[in-house]
Design a protein around this motif. Structure first.
Motif, PDB file in Angstrom:
ATOM      1  N   HIS A  15      47.247  35.332  45.466  1.00 52.89           N
ATOM      2  CA  HIS A  15      47.457  34.457  46.619  1.00 52.89           C
ATOM      3  C   HIS A  15      46.547  33.243  46.480  1.00 52.89           C
ATOM      4  O   HIS A  15      45.376  33.394  46.091  1.00 52.89           O
ATOM      5  N   ASP A  16      47.086  32.066  46.805  1.00 51.01           N
ATOM      6  CA  ASP A  16      46.342  30.814  46.583  1.00 51.01           C
ATOM      7  C   ASP A  16      44.932  30.849  47.162  1.00 51.01           C
ATOM      8  O   ASP A  16      44.006  30.311  46.555  1.00 51.01           O
ATOM      9  N   THR A  17      44.763  31.462  48.344  1.00 55.79           N
ATOM     10  CA  THR A  17      43.398  31.478  48.919  1.00 55.79           C
ATOM     11  C   THR A  17      42.749  32.858  48.924  1.00 55.79           C
ATOM     12  O   THR A  17      41.568  32.978  48.620  1.00 55.79           O
ATOM     13  N   CYS A  65      52.031  37.485  38.424  1.00 58.10           N
ATOM     14  CA  CYS A  65      51.904  37.372  36.967  1.00 58.10           C
ATOM     15  C   CYS A  65      53.258  37.678  36.330  1.00 58.10           C
ATOM     16  O   CYS A  65      53.880  38.704  36.626  1.00 58.10           O
ATOM     17  N   GLY A  66      53.705  36.784  35.454  1.00 60.42           N
ATOM     18  CA  GLY A  66      55.015  36.952  34.817  1.00 60.42           C
ATOM     19  C   GLY A  66      55.036  38.107  33.836  1.00 60.42           C
ATOM     20  O   GLY A  66      56.108  38.623  33.505  1.00 60.42           O
ATOM     21  N   SER A  67      53.865  38.564  33.368  1.00 61.04           N
ATOM     22  CA  SER A  67      53.854  39.651  32.384  1.00 61.04           C
ATOM     23  C   SER A  67      53.700  41.018  33.037  1.00 61.04           C
ATOM     24  O   SER A  67      54.429  41.947  32.703  1.00 61.04           O
ATOM     25  N   CYS A  68      52.730  41.161  33.948  1.00 65.03           N
ATOM     26  CA  CYS A  68      52.468  42.510  34.468  1.00 65.03           C
ATOM     27  C   CYS A  68      52.813  42.669  35.946  1.00 65.03           C
ATOM     28  O   CYS A  68      52.750  43.776  36.474  1.00 65.03           O
ATOM     29  N   GLY A  69      53.143  41.578  36.632  1.00 64.15           N
ATOM     30  CA  GLY A  69      53.530  41.696  38.043  1.00 64.15           C
ATOM     31  C   GLY A  69      52.375  41.704  39.029  1.00 64.15           C
ATOM     32  O   GLY A  69      52.584  41.862  40.228  1.00 64.15           O
ATOM     33  N   ILE A  84      53.164  34.467  52.397  1.00 60.70           N
ATOM     34  CA  ILE A  84      54.352  34.350  51.548  1.00 60.70           C
ATOM     35  C   ILE A  84      54.363  33.030  50.765  1.00 60.70           C
ATOM     36  O   ILE A  84      54.627  33.028  49.561  1.00 60.70           O
ATOM     37  N   VAL A  85      54.048  31.923  51.439  1.00 56.07           N
ATOM     38  CA  VAL A  85      54.122  30.659  50.696  1.00 56.07           C
ATOM     39  C   VAL A  85      52.954  30.513  49.713  1.00 56.07           C
ATOM     40  O   VAL A  85      53.046  29.757  48.760  1.00 56.07           O
ATOM     41  N   GLY A  86      51.881  31.299  49.899  1.00 58.84           N
ATOM     42  CA  GLY A  86      50.740  31.216  48.986  1.00 58.84           C
ATOM     43  C   GLY A  86      50.809  32.225  47.843  1.00 58.84           C
ATOM     44  O   GLY A  86      49.918  32.299  47.005  1.00 58.84           O
ATOM     45  N   ARG A  87      51.874  33.008  47.800  1.00 55.29           N
ATOM     46  CA  ARG A  87      51.924  34.099  46.809  1.00 55.29           C
ATOM     47  C   ARG A  87      52.390  33.618  45.431  1.00 55.29           C
ATOM     48  O   ARG A  87      53.284  32.798  45.307  1.00 55.29           O
ATOM     49  N   SER A  88      51.796  34.182  44.390  1.00 56.94           N
ATOM     50  CA  SER A  88      52.356  34.038  43.042  1.00 56.94           C
ATOM     51  C   SER A  88      52.150  35.374  42.332  1.00 56.94           C
ATOM     52  O   SER A  88      51.334  36.199  42.746  1.00 56.94           O
ATOM     53  N   PHE A 102      52.631  32.420  35.597  1.00 56.54           N
ATOM     54  CA  PHE A 102      52.694  32.938  36.961  1.00 56.54           C
ATOM     55  C   PHE A 102      53.949  32.393  37.631  1.00 56.54           C
ATOM     56  O   PHE A 102      54.322  31.239  37.405  1.00 56.54           O
ATOM     57  N   LYS A 103      54.602  33.274  38.441  1.00 54.84           N
ATOM     58  CA  LYS A 103      55.879  32.861  39.037  1.00 54.84           C
ATOM     59  C   LYS A 103      55.779  32.843  40.559  1.00 54.84           C
ATOM     60  O   LYS A 103      55.022  33.604  41.153  1.00 54.84           O
ATOM     61  N   ARG A 104      56.611  31.993  41.158  1.00 55.02           N
ATOM     62  CA  ARG A 104      56.784  32.044  42.615  1.00 55.02           C
ATOM     63  C   ARG A 104      58.216  32.503  42.866  1.00 55.02           C
ATOM     64  O   ARG A 104      59.127  32.130  42.143  1.00 55.02           O
TER      65      ARG A 104
END
Ligand code: AP5
Ligand code: ZN
Length: 214
Positions: free
Chosen positions: A137-139, A129-133, A123-127, A157-159
């Protein structure tokens, strides 16, 4: 074919739902996405649910059942993937009734089984895409080095506001209190299938495909 993806926050429901949309022309119905959309477009309902979501509490059954009802009346394409719905027994009963009204039924309920310990990291590593969803994940699924989304080429990209440890604890508590009873409910109905959600994304995807193709 209509299926439910069931599992705690971070289990991989959204990730797998998007893969099914791409490959099987199914329709993803994520109540979380619908609620976030209502928030960002500033509707009355969006304002009502904002604090509830940020705390990690469940929104009322009435609101989410209303959202799903609207979607079931439209084009059904290859069928529906319910992602994050139902989350209470009342929602499960409502879904059964709504599908019956449309002459549809539920074909499978797939539980993505994971251990709680991996969820914080997911969850904390998730982002997203603001355009397509598309979900990153960071790793385990990093945004490409050139900063462009692999699906749409977008660069924003959104969190999520609720992707923090405090809110996750509450989301998990809600899951165990209100949503996990659905596992027994669907087991007795005979539609529950279990998949190892700890496996690599492509392995999880193959396990789901094997269930749907049976
Ligand atoms: P919602 O948006 O449904 O959130 P959630 O259930 O908490 O689930 P998530 O979206 O956090 O996780 P996911 O299982 O989709 O995981 P993902 O694929 O992104 O709900 C948000 C809020 O809205 C709720 O708290 C509530 O307030 C409200 N709400 C929504 N529906 C409601 C309802 N029906 N009733 C009442 N209230 C409702 O994956 C997570 C991360 O892990 C990603 O970074 C991904 O890349 C990574 N990952 C995925 N799979 C793997 C893998 N196999 N291996 C390694 N990493 C992986
Ligand atoms: Zn994108």
């Amino acid at each position: 074919m209509n299926i439910i993806l069931l599992g705690p926050p971070g289990a991989g429901k959204g990730t797998q739902a998007r893969a099914l949309v791409e490959e099987r022309d199914m329709i993803q119905l994520s109540t979380g996405d619908m609620l976030r959309e209502a928030r960002s477009s500033g509707t009355e309902m969006g304002k009502i649910v904002a604090d509830v979501m940020d705390r990690g509490d469940l929104v009322t059954d009435e609101i989410v059942i209303g959202l799903i009802r609207e979607k079931l009346e439209g084009d059904k394409k290859g069928g529906f993937i319910f992602d994050g719905f139902p989350r209470t027994l009342a929602q499960a009963d409502a879904l059964e009734a709504l599908l019956a009204e449309e002459g549809e039924k539920l074909d499978a309920v797939i539980e993505l089984r994971v251990r709680d310990e991996v969820l914080v990291d997911r969850i904390v590593g998730r982002s997203t895409c603001g355009s397509c969803g598309e979900v990153y994940h960071d790793t385990t699924k990093p945004i490409p080095a050139d900063g462009h989304c692999t699906v749409c080429g977008g660069t924003e990209f959104k969190r999520r506001a609720d992707d923090n440890e405090d809110s996750l604890k509450n989301r998990l508590m809600e899951y165990y209190k209100k949503t996990s009873p659905l596992l027994g409910y669907y087991h007795v109905k005979g539609n529950l299938k279990r998949v190892d959600g700890l496996a690599e994304m492509k392995v999880v995807k193959a396990s789901i495909a094997a269930i749907l193709d049976k």
